[in-house]
Design a protein around this motif. Structure first.
Motif, PDB file in Angstrom:
ATOM      1  N   PHE A 107      44.700  40.922  39.583  1.00  0.00           N
ATOM      2  CA  PHE A 107      43.825  40.943  40.745  1.00  0.00           C
ATOM      3  C   PHE A 107      43.513  42.400  41.066  1.00  0.00           C
ATOM      4  O   PHE A 107      44.404  43.241  41.105  1.00  0.00           O
ATOM      5  N   LEU A 108      42.254  42.721  41.283  1.00  0.00           N
ATOM      6  CA  LEU A 108      41.806  44.116  41.375  1.00  0.00           C
ATOM      7  C   LEU A 108      41.979  44.771  42.743  1.00  0.00           C
ATOM      8  O   LEU A 108      41.674  45.953  42.898  1.00  0.00           O
ATOM      9  N   PHE A 109      42.467  44.039  43.727  1.00  0.00           N
ATOM     10  CA  PHE A 109      42.581  44.583  45.078  1.00  0.00           C
ATOM     11  C   PHE A 109      43.993  44.408  45.598  1.00  0.00           C
ATOM     12  O   PHE A 109      44.614  43.387  45.337  1.00  0.00           O
ATOM     13  N   PRO A 110      44.531  45.372  46.317  1.00  0.00           N
ATOM     14  CA  PRO A 110      43.875  46.598  46.737  1.00  0.00           C
ATOM     15  C   PRO A 110      43.598  47.481  45.524  1.00  0.00           C
ATOM     16  O   PRO A 110      44.325  47.463  44.538  1.00  0.00           O
ATOM     17  N   ASN A 111      42.562  48.246  45.641  1.00  0.00           N
ATOM     18  CA  ASN A 111      42.083  49.099  44.561  1.00  0.00           C
ATOM     19  C   ASN A 111      42.857  50.416  44.626  1.00  0.00           C
ATOM     20  O   ASN A 111      42.338  51.429  45.046  1.00  0.00           O
ATOM     21  N   ASP A 112      44.123  50.368  44.175  1.00  0.00           N
ATOM     22  CA  ASP A 112      45.023  51.500  44.399  1.00  0.00           C
ATOM     23  C   ASP A 112      45.697  52.061  43.147  1.00  0.00           C
ATOM     24  O   ASP A 112      46.610  52.859  43.242  1.00  0.00           O
ATOM     25  N   ALA A 136      43.400  36.256  38.308  1.00  0.00           N
ATOM     26  CA  ALA A 136      44.501  35.577  38.987  1.00  0.00           C
ATOM     27  C   ALA A 136      44.561  36.065  40.432  1.00  0.00           C
ATOM     28  O   ALA A 136      44.659  37.262  40.680  1.00  0.00           O
ATOM     29  N   ALA A 137      44.438  35.136  41.363  1.00  0.00           N
ATOM     30  CA  ALA A 137      44.508  35.494  42.789  1.00  0.00           C
ATOM     31  C   ALA A 137      44.879  34.263  43.583  1.00  0.00           C
ATOM     32  O   ALA A 137      44.445  33.154  43.271  1.00  0.00           O
ATOM     33  N   SER A 138      45.659  34.472  44.612  1.00  0.00           N
ATOM     34  CA  SER A 138      45.988  33.371  45.507  1.00  0.00           C
ATOM     35  C   SER A 138      44.818  33.157  46.472  1.00  0.00           C
ATOM     36  O   SER A 138      43.940  34.018  46.603  1.00  0.00           O
ATOM     37  N   ALA A 139      44.813  32.030  47.129  1.00  0.00           N
ATOM     38  CA  ALA A 139      43.774  31.755  48.124  1.00  0.00           C
ATOM     39  C   ALA A 139      43.810  32.804  49.230  1.00  0.00           C
ATOM     40  O   ALA A 139      42.769  33.240  49.727  1.00  0.00           O
ATOM     41  N   GLU A 140      45.010  33.234  49.609  1.00  0.00           N
ATOM     42  CA  GLU A 140      45.160  34.261  50.651  1.00  0.00           C
ATOM     43  C   GLU A 140      44.546  35.585  50.200  1.00  0.00           C
ATOM     44  O   GLU A 140      43.848  36.244  50.968  1.00  0.00           O
ATOM     45  N   GLN A 141      44.794  36.002  48.956  1.00  0.00           N
ATOM     46  CA  GLN A 141      44.222  37.248  48.440  1.00  0.00           C
ATOM     47  C   GLN A 141      42.696  37.173  48.408  1.00  0.00           C
ATOM     48  O   GLN A 141      42.015  38.112  48.799  1.00  0.00           O
TER      49      GLN A 141
END
Length: 65
Positions: free
Chosen positions: A17-22, A48-53
């Motif tokens: 998952f690309l965020f946070p972009n850190d 890949a990301a959760s619904a919250e993300q």
């Protein structure tokens, strides 16, 4: 007569998952997506990301697609 050419569809797959972009890889990947935005492709990001993300980062994701 000009005929509108439909944008090609591109699926961009990111294993993280690309965020946070850190981090370096995330920053590079989002810069690639930003450079492609508004060009010849209609981009779909698969990651890949959760619904919250997805909900939390929706505005930022929209800036790159």
């Amino acid at each position: 007569m000009l005929v509108a050419k439909p944008n090609l569809r591109l699926v961009f797959i990111s294993p993280v998952f690309l965020f946070p972009n850190d981090a370096g890889g995330k920053i590079r990947t989002t810069n690639i997506l930003r450079g492609m935005k508004g060009g010849a492709f209609n981009i779909t990001l698969v990651s890949a990301a959760s619904a919250e993300q997805t909900k939390r980062w929706a505005a930022e994701i929209g800036q790159y697609l």
